[in-house]
Design an enzyme around this catalytic site. Structure first.
Site, short mmCIF file in Angstrom:
data_model
loop_
_atom_site.label_atom_id
_atom_site.label_comp_id
_atom_site.label_asym_id
_atom_site.label_seq_id
_atom_site.Cartn_x
_atom_site.Cartn_y
_atom_site.Cartn_z
N LYS A 1 0.83 -1.20 0.00
CA LYS A 1 0.00 0.00 0.00
C LYS A 1 0.87 1.26 0.00
O LYS A 1 0.66 2.17 -0.80
CB LYS A 1 -0.90 -0.04 1.24
CG LYS A 1 -2.16 0.75 1.12
CD LYS A 1 -3.00 0.60 2.38
CE LYS A 1 -3.78 -0.70 2.39
NZ LYS A 1 -4.37 -0.99 3.73
N ARG B 1 -3.39 3.00 8.51
CA ARG B 1 -3.64 1.80 7.71
C ARG B 1 -2.43 0.89 7.77
O ARG B 1 -1.30 1.33 7.61
CB ARG B 1 -3.88 2.19 6.24
CG ARG B 1 -4.63 3.50 6.09
CD ARG B 1 -4.62 4.04 4.66
NE ARG B 1 -5.34 3.19 3.73
CZ ARG B 1 -5.38 3.42 2.41
NH1 ARG B 1 -4.72 4.45 1.88
NH2 ARG B 1 -6.04 2.62 1.62
N GLY C 1 -5.21 -10.99 7.52
CA GLY C 1 -5.21 -11.13 8.98
C GLY C 1 -4.78 -9.88 9.72
O GLY C 1 -4.85 -9.80 10.93
N MET D 1 -4.31 -5.72 10.87
CA MET D 1 -5.21 -4.76 11.50
C MET D 1 -6.03 -3.99 10.48
O MET D 1 -5.53 -3.57 9.45
CB MET D 1 -4.41 -3.77 12.34
CG MET D 1 -5.29 -2.95 13.24
SD MET D 1 -4.51 -1.44 13.80
CE MET D 1 -4.90 -0.34 12.44
N ARG E 1 -3.55 -1.35 -6.68
CA ARG E 1 -2.74 -2.58 -6.61
C ARG E 1 -3.13 -3.46 -7.79
O ARG E 1 -4.19 -3.26 -8.39
CB ARG E 1 -2.99 -3.32 -5.31
CG ARG E 1 -4.45 -3.74 -5.17
CD ARG E 1 -4.73 -4.37 -3.83
NE ARG E 1 -6.12 -4.14 -3.49
CZ ARG E 1 -6.67 -4.37 -2.32
NH1 ARG E 1 -5.95 -4.83 -1.35
NH2 ARG E 1 -7.94 -4.14 -2.11
N HIS F 1 -13.51 -38.61 1.74
CA HIS F 1 -13.09 -39.54 0.68
C HIS F 1 -13.54 -39.03 -0.68
O HIS F 1 -12.76 -38.92 -1.62
CB HIS F 1 -13.67 -40.93 0.95
CG HIS F 1 -13.35 -41.93 -0.11
ND1 HIS F 1 -14.19 -42.20 -1.18
CD2 HIS F 1 -12.25 -42.70 -0.29
CE1 HIS F 1 -13.62 -43.10 -1.95
NE2 HIS F 1 -12.45 -43.44 -1.44
N GLU G 1 13.94 -43.87 -4.96
CA GLU G 1 12.95 -43.58 -3.92
C GLU G 1 13.39 -44.09 -2.56
O GLU G 1 12.69 -43.92 -1.57
CB GLU G 1 11.59 -44.16 -4.30
CG GLU G 1 11.61 -45.63 -4.64
CD GLU G 1 10.28 -46.12 -5.22
OE1 GLU G 1 9.26 -45.48 -4.97
OE2 GLU G 1 10.30 -47.15 -5.92
N SER H 1 13.93 -42.03 -12.29
CA SER H 1 12.72 -41.27 -12.03
C SER H 1 12.59 -41.15 -10.52
O SER H 1 12.47 -42.17 -9.83
CB SER H 1 11.52 -41.99 -12.63
OG SER H 1 10.35 -41.31 -12.27
N THR I 1 9.28 -39.33 -5.41
CA THR I 1 9.46 -38.47 -4.23
C THR I 1 8.46 -38.77 -3.12
O THR I 1 8.63 -38.28 -2.01
CB THR I 1 9.38 -36.99 -4.63
OG1 THR I 1 8.24 -36.80 -5.46
CG2 THR I 1 10.63 -36.59 -5.38
N ASN I 2 7.41 -39.54 -3.39
CA ASN I 2 6.51 -39.91 -2.29
C ASN I 2 7.24 -40.82 -1.31
O ASN I 2 7.34 -40.55 -0.12
CB ASN I 2 5.26 -40.62 -2.80
CG ASN I 2 4.45 -39.76 -3.73
OD1 ASN I 2 4.64 -38.56 -3.79
ND2 ASN I 2 3.55 -40.38 -4.47
N CYS J 1 8.42 -38.41 -10.60
CA CYS J 1 7.06 -38.89 -10.83
C CYS J 1 6.22 -38.95 -9.56
O CYS J 1 5.16 -39.51 -9.54
CB CYS J 1 7.07 -40.25 -11.51
SG CYS J 1 7.77 -41.55 -10.47
N TYR K 1 12.46 -34.20 -17.49
CA TYR K 1 11.00 -34.14 -17.43
C TYR K 1 10.49 -34.17 -15.99
O TYR K 1 11.20 -34.58 -15.08
CB TYR K 1 10.39 -35.30 -18.22
CG TYR K 1 10.58 -36.66 -17.59
CD1 TYR K 1 9.62 -37.18 -16.72
CD2 TYR K 1 11.71 -37.42 -17.85
CE1 TYR K 1 9.81 -38.41 -16.12
CE2 TYR K 1 11.90 -38.66 -17.26
CZ TYR K 1 10.95 -39.15 -16.38
OH TYR K 1 11.12 -40.36 -15.78
P1 ADP Z 1 -7.72 -2.43 3.32
O1 ADP Z 1 -6.29 -2.80 3.33
O2 ADP Z 1 -8.58 -3.31 4.14
O3 ADP Z 1 -8.22 -2.16 1.94
P2 ADP Z 1 -7.50 0.43 3.61
O4 ADP Z 1 -6.43 0.97 4.44
O5 ADP Z 1 -7.27 0.44 2.16
O6 ADP Z 1 -7.81 -1.05 4.13
O7 ADP Z 1 -8.76 1.27 4.01
C1 ADP Z 1 -10.08 0.89 4.22
C2 ADP Z 1 -10.99 1.90 3.61
O8 ADP Z 1 -10.73 3.22 4.09
C3 ADP Z 1 -10.83 1.98 2.11
O9 ADP Z 1 -12.08 2.15 1.52
C4 ADP Z 1 -9.99 3.20 1.93
O10 ADP Z 1 -10.18 3.79 0.67
C5 ADP Z 1 -10.48 4.11 3.05
N1 ADP Z 1 -9.48 5.07 3.46
C6 ADP Z 1 -8.24 4.80 3.94
N2 ADP Z 1 -7.56 5.93 4.20
C7 ADP Z 1 -8.38 6.96 3.88
C8 ADP Z 1 -8.25 8.38 3.92
N3 ADP Z 1 -7.11 8.95 4.31
N4 ADP Z 1 -9.29 9.11 3.51
C9 ADP Z 1 -10.43 8.52 3.09
N5 ADP Z 1 -10.62 7.19 3.04
C10 ADP Z 1 -9.60 6.41 3.42
MG MG Z 2 -7.81 -0.97 0.67
MG MG Z 3 7.24 -45.86 -4.59
#
Ligand code: ADP
Ligand code: MG
Ligand code: MG
Length: 904
Positions: A25, A96, A105, A107, A369, A487, A776, A795, A798-799, A862, A882
């Protein structure tokens, strides 16, 4: 050490290629500034700081970056003219997280940070829009409470305390949508929210902007090691060391009224890959409102809006009134967005996924992105970009995610047919693809019906190994019980066959031969359709279309062939598999397991007779019955693979796998063979081994029962001559399993050569053939130079090699493997992803030693790893000839092989 990189107003200290340091980002926010895209100013705290936070702790980091954070906030202030923590002229920011690799995962973002009661009053006055001010405030308290103060429920089923309050306030007022709340309601919400925080955390909600900011920064760093993030990294093989960056950025407000908005956009269609700019937006909204489903988002482009309305059954008048496009509501911003998305795409040379906000008619970009896409879109976009001159051929190959090709290899439903189909049940998407067929409940029925040329779908409570043959002939499998690793699911995926498992709502009755779904009782023979990619079950016969292996898919594969240095073979035990693999571009068979052939029809009888035989004569008599059957099998294989090598492995499994274990079947067998039950029981008992995986199997069988090797060799050579006589080109390779000692392969090779010569003499003609071995057993790798004196090819199996190198039984490893991965003892399952560090060393050594004896020795692999991209690349790095994998993995391996060649 530079800890912070600023950006804003067309300048930036960072760049796109600093992703490791600034996160994805942050690097792209910097880059967008450099190419003149409007981005609110801000700064990025580097991933290096996160690493220090983890190793040295909070205090050390605060000490290190305190002054830089203050300076960087001043940088924002100097560009916006506002002041952070100033109630008269407030500057709010977002905080962010952003790792080098996108990580769900981590924040969540906190918006509107820096607000408190006094600031809210000022914002209300200055903007002349009190609703905006209090909407921002209540959003902030909720986000900060959830994300920074840890009030977001960890459990999906628990309710967010703030949502509970919102629902209550809305209910009291009798409204449904957030936007129906007025200023007083929002003020009330803010107060209630803060009370909830106090109750929950025992502390007052922080009012100082600086306290809020540091709290949020810590929270981002802390989230690097929360359970969710750790688990995600484990599952996706992301190293723990890389750390996350923190982005702090001036707020722009999409919730300032009717000339403000927020949205997301894609420069091309992420589902189909078509070059159509598209996206969604909401007026008077903030952040993730568009994707959160609180309101129905509107389309950016008018054309897309019309298409959308048509699908929803909304007429043009209603669309224009209720869901106008951005082109219609804010034409100037829309035009600017169209221009910017093109600029970004041209700059990054890839499809972009963007976030934007419009504040009082001014457009700002907040993120860009490379967009996620389906397998089909991945292929089309890469080829389109090549044709547009944006990327070159090698980049096309690098852009293909090998495993994503899987989506393209299975039949799919015709789109129009699917739109009008009735859904009757839903289960787990256990194995992708689409299938239609008539319902059958039992494997033998499936076989019978299929023989009559019918298309069937097996419907079962669950499947077991006895159902295998039914599953083989079925178009698809539907089960009531069992998960993604049941299964049915596992077998179906192996077969590349569509499967929906664990459809709990269906009621199967084997007795009545009926299944109830979607309020209807289906009988044997009724038609249903399955979508194994979505888990949906449809009434009747929904038209499917076969994969289109022409067009862009073929073009990508042709490019792979152009750059690869390694061939891709297939593991195939039947002419049917061989044909499928050939269609997918396999250039030979790297493993044909003969034992599977012994299970079918009458063969198992002859096989058992051979095993039960008490002397060589009897055994030879039984083998004579097997000979023509095997010969026929091999003829089929040679024809299907004409022109290519076919590697046939001699009998490998321990014999006990072929004899019945229960008394009833043993009695039946005794009668058939005219021997006593006692004798059968005696033989079965004598075959019993404590550890059959390390027992009497592989070439140990062929060396103790040479007549088995003789029969198999004869079948192979006779088949080769017969097929050659018909005008096909044959290249048989005879592969000796489980060699660990030089004399083992020497003895087997002698038998093979002797037998082949005998056949040549009888037939008065020859075929050329090769003899080789599986490597093997670790010992075989260690003495590969000796083995190469006899072997024309290696050949790597690898199992077994993985099993014996680790000392993990393949059949029992499940008992502790997951715990090992969870505890970080192992990074991943070595039976799926080749352990390059250990097993790989044995492979490397064996390759070197083999080449030292025989410079042109033919090398391949294989095991299951032959279709796993990182393992394929490893083989490419050793200049293998191969890799061999199951038919549906052939295209994946072809791409991985080409990528490996480019990386070398
Ligand atoms: P994620 O990684 O989950 O996409 P973001 O950091 O991109 O999280 O942000 C979540 C939302 O907040 C997005 O819709 C983003 O465009 C918005 N956002 C983040 N920073 C700003 C900002 N400075 N002004 C307005 N909107 C923001
Ligand atoms: Mg985003
Ligand atoms: Mg075997």
């Amino acid at each position: 050490m530079k800890t912070i990189y600023t950006f804003g107003n067309g300048k930036a200290e960072g760049r796109a290629d600093m992703r490791d340091l600034l996160g994805g980002k942050g690097a792209n926010l910097a880059e967008m500034n450099l190419i003149g895209v409007p981005v609110p100013p801000g700064f990025t705290i580097t991933t290096d700081v996160c690493k220090l936070y983890v190793s040295k702790g909070r205090e050390a980091v605060v000490e290190l970056i305190k002054d830089d954070v203050v300076k960087s906030i001043h940088h924002i202030e100097s560009l916006t003219g506002n002041k952070f923590d100033d109630p008269d002229n407030p500057q709010l920011v977002s905080v962010r997280s952003g790792a080098p690799i996108s990580m769900p995962g981590m924040m969540d973002t906190v918006l509107n940070l820096g607000i408190n009661d006094a600031v809210a009053e000022t914002l209300a006055k200055k903007s002349g829009n009190p609703r905006f001010a209090w909407d921002s405030y209540r959003r902030f308290v909720q986000m900060y409470g959830d994300v920074v103060l840890g009030m977001k429920p960890q459990n999906k089923t628990d309710i967010d305390p703030f949502e509970e309050i919102i629902d209550k306030v809305k209910a009291e007022k009798g409204v449904k949508l957030d936007i129906e709340l007025d200023v007083d309601d929002l003020k009330k919400l803010t107060v209630l929210f803060k009370e909830a925080v106090k109750k929950n955390t025992g502390k007052e909600f922080p009012t100082s902007a600086w306290d809020q900011l540091w709290g949020a920064i810590y929270a981002v760093f802390d989230s690097w090691n929360n359970d969710r993030a750790i688990l995600y990294r484990q599952m996706n093989q992301i190293p723990d060391e890389i750390g996350t960056a923190v982005n702090v950025q001036a707020m722009v407000y999409g919730n300032m009224g009717n000339t403000s908005a927020t949205g997301v956009a894609f420069s091309r269609d992420a589902a189909t890959g078509e070059n159509i700019f598209n996206g969604e937006y909401l007026i008077n909204a903030q952040g993730e409102d568009v994707v959160s489903g609180v309101r129905t988002p509107q389309q950016i482009m008018t054309e897309g809006s019309r298409r959308w309305a048509e699908l929803q059954g909304i007429d043009e008048e209603e669309r224009k009134a209720k869901y106008p496009s951005l082109e219609e509501t804010m034409p100037e911003c829309a035009a600017q967005l169209v221009e910017i998305q093109q600029r970004l795409e041209n700059h990054y040379h890839d499809m972009q996924d963007m976030e934007f906000t419009i504040q009082n008619g001014k457009l700002w970009l907040l993120q860009t992105r490379n967009g996620k896409r389906t397998g089909a879109a991945m292929v089309k976009i890469a080829m389109d970009l090549l044709r547009e001159g944006q990327i070159d051929e090698k980049t096309v190959i690098k852009r293909i995610e090998p495993t994503k090709l899987d989506e393209l290899l299975h039949p799919v439903f015709d789109k129009a047919a699917l739109d009008s189909a009735r859904r009757v049940a839903k289960g787990l998407p256990a194995s992708p693809g689409a299938a239609s067929g008539q319902i059958v409940f039992f494997a033998d029925d499936a076989e019978k019906w299929a023989q009559d040329g019918k298309q069937v779908i097996m419907v079962r409570l669950e499947t077991s190994p006895e159902d295998l043959r039914g599953m083989t002939v079925a178009q698809g499998i539907l089960t009531n019980r069992g998960g993604m690793t049941s299964h049915a699911a596992v077998v179906a995926r192996g077969m590349g066959k569509c499967c929906v498992s664990g459809a709990g709502e269906i009621k199967v009755s084997y007795k009545n031969r009926t299944v109830e779904m979607g309020g209807k009782t289906y009988h044997e023979g009724d038609w249903i359709s399955l979508n194994g990619s979505t888990g949906k079950v449809y009434d009747g016969q929904v038209k499917t279309v076969d994969v289109d292996m022409s067009g862009d898919f073929k073009a990508v594969m042709d490019l792979a062939d152009k750059y690869t240095k390694m061939q891709v073979y297939t593991n195939a035990d039947s002419p049917r598999d061989a044909k499928v693999a050939r269609r997918f571009g396999a250039k030979g068979i790297g493993l044909c397991r003969t034992e599977h052939m012994f299970f079918e029809g009458d063969r198992i009888k002859a096989m058992r007779e051979m095993i039960i035989a008490e002397n060589v004569e009897r055994r030879k008599a039984a083998l004579a019955k097997l000979l023509p059957l095997q010969r026929g099998d091999f003829e089929g294989m040679f024809e299907a693979m004409s022109g290519y090598e076919v590697t046939i492995r001699l009998l490998d499994p321990p014999l006990h796998e072929f004899v019945p274990q229960d008394t009833a079947s043993q009695e039946e067998l005794a009668q058939e063979l005219g021997v006593t039950l006692d004798h059968i029981k005696h033989v079965v008992a004598s075959l019993k081994e404590v550890n059959p995986m390390l027992g009497h199997r592989g070439c140990r069988l062929g060396n103790t029962y040479p007549e088995i090797t003789e029969m198999q060799t004869r079948a192979i050579i006779e088949a080769a001559i017969n097929v050659q006589d018909k005008g096909f080109e044959v290249h048989p390779k005879i592969m000796i399993p489980l060699v660990g000692v030089y004399n083992e392969i020497k003895m087997q090779a002698d038998i093979i050569n002797r037998t082949a010569e005998a056949v040549f003499k009888e037939r008065g003609k020859r075929v050329s053939y090769k003899i080789g071995t599986m490597i093997e057993i670790p010992r075989a790798a260690l003495i590969a130079d000796q083995i190469a004196k006899v072997a024309d090819f290696f050949s790597f199996g690898t199992n077994d090699l993985t099993q014996m190198t680790f000392g993990y039984s393949r059949d029992d490893v499940g008992k502790f493997l997951n715990d090992y991965i969870k505890a970080g003892i192992l990074k991943n399952d070595p039976f799926q992803i080749l352990d390059q560090e250990g097993v790989g060393q044995l492979i490397k050594m064996a390759a070197q030693k083999g080449r030292a004896t025989k410079p042109n020795i033919n090398l391949g692999i294989c095991g299951e790893h032959g279709g796993e991209p990182s393992s394929v690349k490893f083989c490419a790095s050793l200049n293998f000839d191969y890799v061999s994998c199951s038919p549906y993995r052939v295209p994946i391996a072809r791409i991985a092989a080409a990528q490996g060649a480019l990386e070398n």
